[in-house]
Design a protein around this motif. Structure first.
Motif, PDB file in Angstrom:
ATOM      1  N   SER A  24       0.850  -1.189   0.000  1.00 48.60           N
ATOM      2  CA  SER A  24       0.000   0.000   0.000  1.00 48.60           C
ATOM      3  C   SER A  24       0.882   1.234   0.000  1.00 48.60           C
ATOM      4  CB  SER A  24      -0.890   0.021   1.234  1.00 48.60           C
ATOM      5  OG  SER A  24      -0.102   0.244   2.371  1.00 48.60           O
ATOM      6  N   THR A  25       0.316   2.284  -0.495  1.00 48.85           N
ATOM      7  CA  THR A  25       1.066   3.533  -0.434  1.00 48.85           C
ATOM      8  C   THR A  25       0.825   4.151   0.924  1.00 48.85           C
ATOM      9  OG1 THR A  25      -0.754   4.908  -1.125  1.00 48.85           O
ATOM     10  CG2 THR A  25       0.519   3.846  -2.870  1.00 48.85           C
ATOM     11  N   THR A  26       1.678   5.066   1.278  1.00 53.47           N
ATOM     12  CA  THR A  26       1.498   5.710   2.570  1.00 53.47           C
ATOM     13  C   THR A  26       0.177   6.457   2.636  1.00 53.47           C
ATOM     14  OG1 THR A  26       2.692   7.631   1.766  1.00 53.47           O
ATOM     15  CG2 THR A  26       3.959   6.013   3.038  1.00 53.47           C
ATOM     16  N   SER A  27      -0.329   6.826   1.474  1.00 58.36           N
ATOM     17  CA  SER A  27      -1.589   7.583   1.488  1.00 58.36           C
ATOM     18  C   SER A  27      -2.692   6.824   2.212  1.00 58.36           C
ATOM     19  CB  SER A  27      -2.047   7.897   0.067  1.00 58.36           C
ATOM     20  OG  SER A  27      -2.564   6.719  -0.545  1.00 58.36           O
ATOM     21  N   ARG A  28      -2.529   5.541   2.258  1.00 54.71           N
ATOM     22  CA  ARG A  28      -3.562   4.748   2.914  1.00 54.71           C
ATOM     23  C   ARG A  28      -3.635   5.000   4.415  1.00 54.71           C
ATOM     24  NH1 ARG A  28      -1.922  -0.550  -0.430  1.00 54.71           N
ATOM     25  NH2 ARG A  28      -3.146  -0.089  -2.292  1.00 54.71           N
ATOM     26  N   ARG A  29      -2.568   5.481   4.956  1.00 49.95           N
ATOM     27  CA  ARG A  29      -2.607   5.716   6.402  1.00 49.95           C
ATOM     28  C   ARG A  29      -2.916   7.180   6.705  1.00 49.95           C
ATOM     29  NH1 ARG A  29       1.952   2.642   5.452  1.00 49.95           N
ATOM     30  NH2 ARG A  29       3.269   4.420   5.909  1.00 49.95           N
ATOM     31  N   GLU A  30      -3.522   7.800   5.778  1.00 51.43           N
ATOM     32  CA  GLU A  30      -3.855   9.215   5.896  1.00 51.43           C
ATOM     33  C   GLU A  30      -5.005   9.485   6.865  1.00 51.43           C
ATOM     34  OE1 GLU A  30      -3.221  11.288   1.512  1.00 51.43           O
ATOM     35  OE2 GLU A  30      -5.140  10.438   2.167  1.00 51.43           O
ATOM     36  N   ILE A  31      -5.041  10.727   7.344  1.00 51.48           N
ATOM     37  CA  ILE A  31      -6.252  11.240   7.981  1.00 51.48           C
ATOM     38  C   ILE A  31      -6.828  12.267   7.020  1.00 51.48           C
ATOM     39  CG2 ILE A  31      -7.214  12.479   9.936  1.00 51.48           C
ATOM     40  CD1 ILE A  31      -4.871  11.470  11.592  1.00 51.48           C
ATOM     41  N   ARG A  32      -8.000  12.008   6.560  1.00 54.21           N
ATOM     42  CA  ARG A  32      -8.609  12.926   5.609  1.00 54.21           C
ATOM     43  C   ARG A  32      -9.660  13.789   6.298  1.00 54.21           C
ATOM     44  NH1 ARG A  32      -9.502   9.096   0.369  1.00 54.21           N
ATOM     45  NH2 ARG A  32      -7.299   8.536   0.056  1.00 54.21           N
ATOM     46  N   ASP A  33     -10.072  14.788   5.575  1.00 56.63           N
ATOM     47  CA  ASP A  33     -11.028  15.732   6.151  1.00 56.63           C
ATOM     48  C   ASP A  33     -12.455  15.210   5.968  1.00 56.63           C
ATOM     49  OD1 ASP A  33     -12.641  17.799   6.956  1.00 56.63           O
ATOM     50  OD2 ASP A  33     -11.387  19.343   6.041  1.00 56.63           O
ATOM     51  N   VAL A  34     -13.166  15.190   7.021  1.00 62.13           N
ATOM     52  CA  VAL A  34     -14.557  14.731   7.020  1.00 62.13           C
ATOM     53  C   VAL A  34     -15.383  15.430   5.943  1.00 62.13           C
ATOM     54  CG1 VAL A  34     -16.628  15.233   8.369  1.00 62.13           C
ATOM     55  CG2 VAL A  34     -14.839  13.812   9.351  1.00 62.13           C
ATOM     56  N   ALA A  35     -15.003  16.646   5.663  1.00 59.31           N
ATOM     57  CA  ALA A  35     -15.782  17.427   4.697  1.00 59.31           C
ATOM     58  C   ALA A  35     -15.858  16.757   3.330  1.00 59.31           C
ATOM     59  CB  ALA A  35     -15.187  18.830   4.560  1.00 59.31           C
ATOM     60  N   GLU A  36     -14.895  15.891   3.062  1.00 61.59           N
ATOM     61  CA  GLU A  36     -14.895  15.233   1.765  1.00 61.59           C
ATOM     62  C   GLU A  36     -15.962  14.155   1.630  1.00 61.59           C
ATOM     63  OE1 GLU A  36     -11.019  13.517   1.142  1.00 61.59           O
ATOM     64  OE2 GLU A  36     -10.003  15.289   1.945  1.00 61.59           O
ATOM     65  N   LEU A  37     -16.530  13.749   2.741  1.00 62.74           N
ATOM     66  CA  LEU A  37     -17.452  12.607   2.722  1.00 62.74           C
ATOM     67  C   LEU A  37     -18.810  12.970   2.127  1.00 62.74           C
ATOM     68  CD1 LEU A  37     -16.718  11.062   6.233  1.00 62.74           C
ATOM     69  CD2 LEU A  37     -16.095  10.130   4.007  1.00 62.74           C
ATOM     70  N   PRO A  38     -19.538  11.970   1.657  1.00 64.31           N
ATOM     71  CA  PRO A  38     -20.882  12.247   1.157  1.00 64.31           C
ATOM     72  C   PRO A  38     -21.796  12.667   2.313  1.00 64.31           C
ATOM     73  CG  PRO A  38     -20.515   9.877   1.293  1.00 64.31           C
ATOM     74  CD  PRO A  38     -19.198  10.527   1.591  1.00 64.31           C
ATOM     75  N   GLU A  39     -22.895  13.241   1.946  1.00 71.04           N
ATOM     76  CA  GLU A  39     -23.817  13.744   2.962  1.00 71.04           C
ATOM     77  C   GLU A  39     -24.395  12.597   3.805  1.00 71.04           C
ATOM     78  OE1 GLU A  39     -24.619  17.266   3.657  1.00 71.04           O
ATOM     79  OE2 GLU A  39     -22.635  16.884   2.772  1.00 71.04           O
ATOM     80  N   ARG A  40     -24.783  12.977   4.998  1.00 71.07           N
ATOM     81  CA  ARG A  40     -25.371  12.026   5.934  1.00 71.07           C
ATOM     82  C   ARG A  40     -26.696  11.457   5.421  1.00 71.07           C
ATOM     83  NH1 ARG A  40     -27.320  14.221  11.881  1.00 71.07           N
ATOM     84  NH2 ARG A  40     -28.455  12.356  12.507  1.00 71.07           N
ATOM     85  N   LEU A  41     -26.917  10.196   5.723  1.00 73.41           N
ATOM     86  CA  LEU A  41     -28.201   9.551   5.436  1.00 73.41           C
ATOM     87  C   LEU A  41     -29.081   9.602   6.684  1.00 73.41           C
ATOM     88  CD1 LEU A  41     -26.889   6.211   3.848  1.00 73.41           C
ATOM     89  CD2 LEU A  41     -27.860   8.170   2.626  1.00 73.41           C
ATOM     90  N   HIS A  42     -30.353   9.819   6.475  1.00 73.98           N
ATOM     91  CA  HIS A  42     -31.249   9.802   7.640  1.00 73.98           C
ATOM     92  C   HIS A  42     -32.137   8.570   7.580  1.00 73.98           C
ATOM     93  CE1 HIS A  42     -30.136  13.572   9.461  1.00 73.98           C
ATOM     94  NE2 HIS A  42     -30.119  14.137   8.276  1.00 73.98           N
ATOM     95  N   PRO A  43     -31.945   7.657   8.487  1.00 75.00           N
ATOM     96  CA  PRO A  43     -32.775   6.445   8.446  1.00 75.00           C
ATOM     97  C   PRO A  43     -34.196   6.761   8.928  1.00 75.00           C
ATOM     98  CG  PRO A  43     -31.374   6.409  10.380  1.00 75.00           C
ATOM     99  CD  PRO A  43     -31.029   7.663   9.633  1.00 75.00           C
ATOM    100  N   GLU A  44     -35.086   5.837   8.670  1.00 73.51           N
ATOM    101  CA  GLU A  44     -36.429   5.931   9.245  1.00 73.51           C
ATOM    102  C   GLU A  44     -36.540   4.928  10.391  1.00 73.51           C
ATOM    103  OE1 GLU A  44     -39.195   5.181   6.151  1.00 73.51           O
ATOM    104  OE2 GLU A  44     -38.629   6.983   5.027  1.00 73.51           O
ATOM    105  N   TYR A  45     -37.505   5.219  11.270  1.00 70.45           N
ATOM    106  CA  TYR A  45     -37.748   4.311  12.395  1.00 70.45           C
ATOM    107  C   TYR A  45     -39.197   3.867  12.332  1.00 70.45           C
ATOM    108  CZ  TYR A  45     -33.370   6.434  13.752  1.00 70.45           C
ATOM    109  OH  TYR A  45     -32.072   6.870  13.751  1.00 70.45           O
ATOM    110  N   HIS A  46     -39.414   2.594  12.192  1.00 74.72           N
ATOM    111  CA  HIS A  46     -40.785   2.099  12.067  1.00 74.72           C
ATOM    112  C   HIS A  46     -41.258   1.440  13.350  1.00 74.72           C
ATOM    113  CE1 HIS A  46     -40.133   1.725   7.412  1.00 74.72           C
ATOM    114  NE2 HIS A  46     -39.976   2.947   7.874  1.00 74.72           N
ATOM    115  N   ASP A  47     -42.549   1.572  13.595  1.00 72.78           N
ATOM    116  CA  ASP A  47     -43.119   0.910  14.776  1.00 72.78           C
ATOM    117  C   ASP A  47     -43.064  -0.605  14.624  1.00 72.78           C
ATOM    118  OD1 ASP A  47     -44.192   3.085  16.511  1.00 72.78           O
ATOM    119  OD2 ASP A  47     -45.188   3.636  14.631  1.00 72.78           O
ATOM    120  N   THR A  48     -42.937  -1.276  15.738  1.00 73.44           N
ATOM    121  CA  THR A  48     -42.929  -2.734  15.705  1.00 73.44           C
ATOM    122  C   THR A  48     -43.925  -3.253  16.724  1.00 73.44           C
ATOM    123  OG1 THR A  48     -41.324  -2.997  17.475  1.00 73.44           O
ATOM    124  CG2 THR A  48     -40.453  -2.725  15.243  1.00 73.44           C
TER     125      THR A  48
END
Ligand SMILES: NC(=O)C1=CN([C@@H]2O[C@H](COP(=O)(O)OP(=O)(O)OC[C@H]3O[C@@H](n4cnc5c(N)ncnc54)[C@H](O)[C@@H]3O)[C@@H](O)[C@H]2O)C=CC1
Ligand SMILES: NC(=O)C1=CN([C@@H]2O[C@H](COP(=O)(O)OP(=O)(O)OC[C@H]3O[C@@H](n4cnc5c(N)ncnc54)[C@H](O)[C@@H]3O)[C@@H](O)[C@H]2O)C=CC1
Ligand SMILES: NC(=O)C1=CN([C@@H]2O[C@H](COP(=O)(O)OP(=O)(O)OC[C@H]3O[C@@H](n4cnc5c(N)ncnc54)[C@H](O)[C@@H]3O)[C@@H](O)[C@H]2O)C=CC1
Ligand SMILES: NC(=O)C1=CN([C@@H]2O[C@H](COP(=O)(O)OP(=O)(O)OC[C@H]3O[C@@H](n4cnc5c(N)ncnc54)[C@H](O)[C@@H]3O)[C@@H](O)[C@H]2O)C=CC1
Lengths: 445, 445, 445, 445
Positions: A24-48
């Protein structure tokens, strides 16, 4: 930018070989910026049908997982690395987020990049709040409280998968050794919904999230090509070798939070409310004298408390500080707020349990003659002390919006029993196993 | 027929002259059989903006009013006569029902017939349950509990208008001197709904109940002709001289009841559940030794209680026996059940507050070696003692049916403040005024 | 004479052979009348350096030992036989007294006579009170309470050597398997005093009691000749094979009792006081309603208790019923009385700890309207119920007379550690081991 | 020398004329050094028949009276001046000592000198401890605690005459308006002893203290000649116009103190013990986390407390902080120490009452990881925080020496009733009047 020192360090890693079996390249041990990540998903909660536990439904598989851990415990750090590796290997499209301190501590042991962002002790930066789909905690109750506190100003907390790590806790649900089953259960939760009962049997591709570009799956967990498109969500069917079994969804206990506002008489605009999972407490703190607090309930004056302090607690917090102060144990599904005094100078101040939607105001009386009191939320002291005339306003969070959709609270992933029984078990088990509730008299066996 | 002796006695009246100013036949001082009355009306309860208080809506004016009173207090008996006269005079179509003992005690002082029916101490005969539209109680908390107990096997309890009579009580809402305003408020409640805001202004006749024959109004309150058709309901407009004002409806606090079943291991068919307003308690009673009770919560074994007894209480009962045993004070609107031990032989048996829909089972352990315990519901000892192996099953009553209609509970008519504020006031006021909650230290003034 | 049936039965014994190895006449399996025994010896209690534990000093070796046991437990009965045999064999001059029920149950298994006397459940007949030098109990706390109750009207209780028998107890000191060491320690206690340090080393004969005729020692434990002079006391030196070691005396914890008098307003002469080891309680018993009790302390009105009941407890009883009712744990050496309410209808009735010499009066208030309450002493319900106007008077027993001589209380023989440490150990140990005091949260190991 | 500024100021007085009716030199408004006063007198305390109250006996009339007062309350300052004048006028040989702050505040209003000495907040300088015969306090409980704290390192505390000043208090005995009777009762106490019953009737001169030079009595209370020999004690007979009546002596309640030593593991010589009247508390203070404290009782490990704090209290302190933390109320005459946890994280940590002579050690556990806790004694925070490994050692003070002489404790002058009844009254009265003990439910009158 604060992350720079972290990113620099990534090149110095030496120990990764023991964990990563591919070049692996050293880049694999990087710390990247969270800002690069895709937007958050919002799950649903169903009654059971299981009492009031809900069922988690992802719109598509979760992508960004924040792992928080208790500090200064090397064995927990080791477990973190193990969990990270498992997730990376089995769910290659999942991006892992760590808190800065942890990221710095472990990224060199990981053969893939982790994401991070400077998080001041008790509030996540907005960017984090917009990225995290799911939280996993490794530690005790304090770690869960901390994870929840990162979303203290957010309306929606991501589901929390909590592993108790030796440190015994009342809130922790899972044992670490269950992490594979646990993570899979959460990850797959809701996958079956779109396909009815035939899902997985026919192995149709699960729907990727609408906005996600179709893409081939990284075969190699350490192949860095998987990481250059961190925003790529994958359908559940991409997870190889999954025997989906009954497709049982993760059970959610939505723990009500309470909202706290510290208001000074002079201030025009009250600050935005902070959410607490356990409680807010006003306390004399270092001052050896009694605090005098006026308590208003539902807008009406209830009483003047002369005491060490006053706690307003959620049912979740009923087994924390409120319990020590003599409060009753309230099941987390009883929609309520607890008002529990700490060492009141009165024989007749009994703890109260109020409807969750009752606004409660604690005002520091003039009689304190200039003395201030401490305010702590979930065990963290507020930087603002409360002076005479200042008010702490508290009320319960709505966990259902007007349309009846479950959206607030802390969604805690409950550990069901293999046979599908619900989360009651854990609570009753916690009373007996942890709190030693009604522990019988008599010699130890 | 049990009523005969009562009916016979009615001819012997001598004292009526002091109260009835018109000539009348002796029949007016009769005790008639409740069975003759028209069928019970079931009001609706509508949501309001005042927290969770509901608003009472009669389909048409109430016709059959049961008045219960505390026994052996001559001044309360006097008040009963006063109230009866007021109702009869002002609301001539209202039929008054008394419990047998009270009927016998006062009917000769009334110049109109009252209705009664043999009521064994703690359950109304089915006929009563089918007739009573509204209950008024004169006494203390015990009188309210008694009134509620008359409907202990009924799904729906009529609204209760409670007057506290010197005997201080926490549940009592109204002072007797307010009886005119109180009764009118309840009687008219919901009248405005059918006519929108124009009601009363245009003085249109209010809708009589569908099944009611139209009929002219008795002019003379003591004119016996009014009584020969007791089943005749009248529209609200028939009440002369009503200044309807804002047509404010009566506010209802729906107090959750709990359901109790005493089941013996051998019995095939468990008895029908009995409802409790305060609590059910298992207690060692006269036996000087500890009782041993196995407690199951939500179907799972929670603990073995070695104690004087165990209380399962409603939030309403949280200020009764449970409070004395160290339980928290729970607001009546917190949907919950309290599990409170009485003198447990354990340092760690803290009271629990559980969701109202949790089934709780108390089973007398084999370890009691043949001893029995007492069961009391709302302060009345059950004729059945609980022996080894027997179970008391408890769960909360649903106060809303599947369609979301409010139908269970004890509909308590709350005394609003003149300015229309809600019932919270009373509860907070009761804590301070009656329970001396957090009573401050320091010399009396 | 009541004993006759017992005595008759003694001839029918069949099982004795397994226990007695010598030929014997049937007379050996007799139950004899306690009245035949020599008079009771009164030991002295000397101050020691170990806090306030005292040291037991017999004037001469104890002669009459009462053994009480828990009923209906065959394994305890077996232990009783074992203990009896040991005592008879090793201390041939000791006479054994059993309660009638036990005597009847076991005497056929013993190859020597036992003494008994009809003892009504809760008070020994005067004859017993005049004969017993020492009590050994086999059972739990209830057995110790029962033993103490046999001397409830006596000023002086014999020292009690308590063996806890599986039934865990807080008051029990010794494990049964220690019985040889325990009995010897008690038996020899004080022997060294008369001879200074040289005792036993020089093996001089210990002083027989002054009034005792000199006599040779029965060599054969089953030789009936030993029994024909049961009043013969022997010097300690007669115990063969005793290695006296350090001659350590038995340590005594003098447990304060309280004195109870139930007085009715009409009665001229109050009955003689009864002593309680744990507590006296006034309780509503089978009545489901609250009791109303006026409490006077030191002759002054303190308060009106509206409650299930009121407990007046000794420090010993502080870990019994009073604890379950919320009382503090009071060390048995704190000279005090506890006033603890049971389920008081008040938020502000906190338990009180009063000086042991404070007279307390509990008077059933007129407000109870004719209802009676139960009185129980040490868990045994009094045959006399307390009616309106009646009083229960309680005060602490003096355990030291005017000359400073220790004479009252229940002299409990404390189990020291081998190294001579005192009885504190047991109490602290009991808190932790039995009461699970401050049992730590967290998973069981 | 610190007093200089005070002494200087004395010349500036302007307001004295309103209070002193005689010509005087400015020297009269001086603040003098306490060191000039004659040595302290040590009274004796004799047993009485009134339970365990003692009777105060001066060897000769008290000479040096310290008056302490609550700060920042002008009306109390006025009362101080009134009391000072009364004493000076009626008991001209009595020297008045004030704390520096009070001395400075009032000396210009007094036409006679007062004595003072720099007193750091919580310990009197040795000189003060050697001079004060009697203390009078004007204020609340805090003022009494402060007065007692001035003698925190002294073995013997002077008798304290406490006037409660509006500020309600549980410890205060006298109302200010009673000050004449109160002071005379104390001043004369024991005067009768030397003369038997004939005292005062024959008006013989009371014995002056042995070392006192005979001297004529100052006729004029403001005559400065009275002050030039402040060390001159006078016999009681010198008090003109005294109608000695029954010569009733002042009743003393000797309140046990506890002794506290804060010991660090490294330190060789533990500091001298400090005495507390109410309690010593270890508390987490400003730290929002639980403190972990190992508790040893009588030298044996009792338990590990995980809590906000731990209180060790005297019976006197049982109505202070310990009460707020759930402790029982213990009568001041029960010789004991209370161990009461503050918000313990355990369901089973019940307060303990231990014999007064039990040594208790509280050790800060290693588990606190470097965190420190606060120690407060009688509401005053110690300058020393307790760090990991440090210990707080506590044990009860002996209030009787080996010869049986009463010498320790805080001798509180109890207000008897006119008819001579003892101090029980006050305690029971305080429970009801101040603490609202068992305050009955029901509407206010
Ligand atoms: N005297 C007391 O009982 C005090 C309690 N606390 C509690 O500690 C919490 C903060 O926790 P940490 O940061 O871990 O502090 P911490 O390290 O002081 O530990 C608090 C303890 O409380 C337990 N705990 C936390 N939340 C709980 C819950 N909801 N139910 C049952 N047990 C719970 C934890 O497992 C831990 O044993 C606060 O929210 C407060 O509730 C804080 C100070 C004093
Ligand atoms: N130790 C105790 O506290 C006991 C309490 N009770 C309670 O008494 C109730 C029966 O009442 P009565 O027939 O009048 O018996 P009662 O004549 O013995 O009086 C019970 C007392 O409880 C009060 N009370 C009843 N329900 C209440 C509530 N929900 N909140 C606040 N106060 C309340 C009444 O005003 C009265 O003062 C039972 O349901 C039980 O809760 C019964 C026995 C013992
Ligand atoms: N709710 C409660 O806690 C009740 C307690 N009791 C207590 O039971 C005592 C009678 O005992 P038993 O005849 O054996 O009745 P029991 O068979 O009902 O058992 C009472 C329990 O209390 C324990 N106990 C007795 N005295 C004790 C003491 N001084 N310290 C600690 N534990 C003690 C016994 O070991 C036993 O576990 C009474 O004196 C009373 O104190 C009696 C009725 C109810
Ligand atoms: N939560 C609580 O209950 C707290 C209590 N305290 C108590 O305050 C005491 C210090 O008193 P202050 O300097 O006046 O502080 P403060 O101004 O904070 O008032 C303490 C209160 O306790 C009362 N008090 C003091 N000693 C008492 C006693 N022996 N019995 C009954 N009431 C008593 C006083 O009258 C006052 O109302 C401490 O010794 C401690 O016992 C101190 C802090 C918190």
């Amino acid at each position: 930018m604060i992350l720079t020192p972290l990113l620099k360090r990534s090149a110095k890693g030496l120990s990764w070989k023991s964990l990563c079996f591919f070049s692996s390249t050293t880049s694999r041990r990087e710390i990247r910026d969270v800002a690069e990540l895709p937007e958050r998903l919002h799950p649903e909660y169903h009654d059971t049908k299981h009492l009031e536990l809900l069922c988690l439904h992802w719109p598509c598989p979760p992508r960004n997982v924040l792992i928080t851990k208790k500090n200064s415990d090397p064995s927990i750090t080791k477990s973190l690395v193990e969990l990270a590796h498992h997730i990376h290997t089995t769910y290659p499209h999942v991006n892992l987020i760590l808190e800065p301190h942890a990221a710095e501590e472990v990224h060199e042991q990981l053969c893939f990049p982790v994401y991070s962002s400077p998080t001041p002790r008790h509030e996540a930066p907005p960017v984090l709040r917009n990225k995290v789909d799911l939280i996993a905690t490794l530690g005790g109750d304090g770690t869960i409280l901390h994870a929840s506190s990162l979303f203290a100003t957010a309306k929606r907390v991501p589901p929390i998968l909590s592993f108790s790590m030796g440190t015994l806790g009342f809130l922790g649900e899972w044992k670490f050794k269950e992490y594979k089953r646990a993570f899979r259960e959460v990850y797959m939760s809701g996958a079956g919904v779109r396909y009815g009962s035939s899902l997985f049997e026919e192995d149709q591709p699960a729907a990727p999230c609408p906005d996600a570009p179709k893409e081939s799956i990284a075969k190699d967990p350490c192949d860095s090509s998987a990481h250059i498109h961190p925003s790529t969500p994958m359908g559940w069917s991409s997870i190889r070798g999954m025997s989906m079994g009954n497709g049982r969804g993760a059970r959610i206990l939505l723990r009500n939070r309470l909202k706290v506002q510290i208001v000074s008489p002079s201030s025009r605009n009250p600050p935005p409310p902070i959410h607490a999972m356990n409680e807010v407490i006003l306390h004399r703190g270092a001052d050896p004298h009694l605090a005098i607090v006026e308590v208003f309930v539902g807008g009406r004056f209830l009483t003047e408390a002369v005491a060490d302090g006053i706690i307003v607690s959620t049912p979740t917090g009923s087994t924390a500080y409120s319990l020590s102060s003599g409060g009753s144990i309230v099941h987390p599904l009883v929609s309520s707020l607890l008002l529990t005094p700490v060492c009141p100078r009165s024989l007749s101040f009994r703890p109260l349990v109020l409807p969750a939607n009752t606004p409660i105001t604690l005002r520091l009386s003039e009689k304190n003659r200039g003395r201030e009191v401490d305010v702590s939320i979930d065990g963290v002291k507020s930087s603002v002390a409360v002076g005479v005339g200042m008010e702490v306003r508290v009320w319960g969070e709505d966990i259902r919006n007007r349309e009846g959709v479950w959206c607030g609270g802390v969604p805690s992933i409950v550990r069901g029993r293999e046979n599908g029984a619900g989360g009651e078990d854990h609570w009753v088990g916690g009373l007996n196993g942890l709190l030693k509730f009604n522990y019988p008299f008599g010699e130890e066996t």
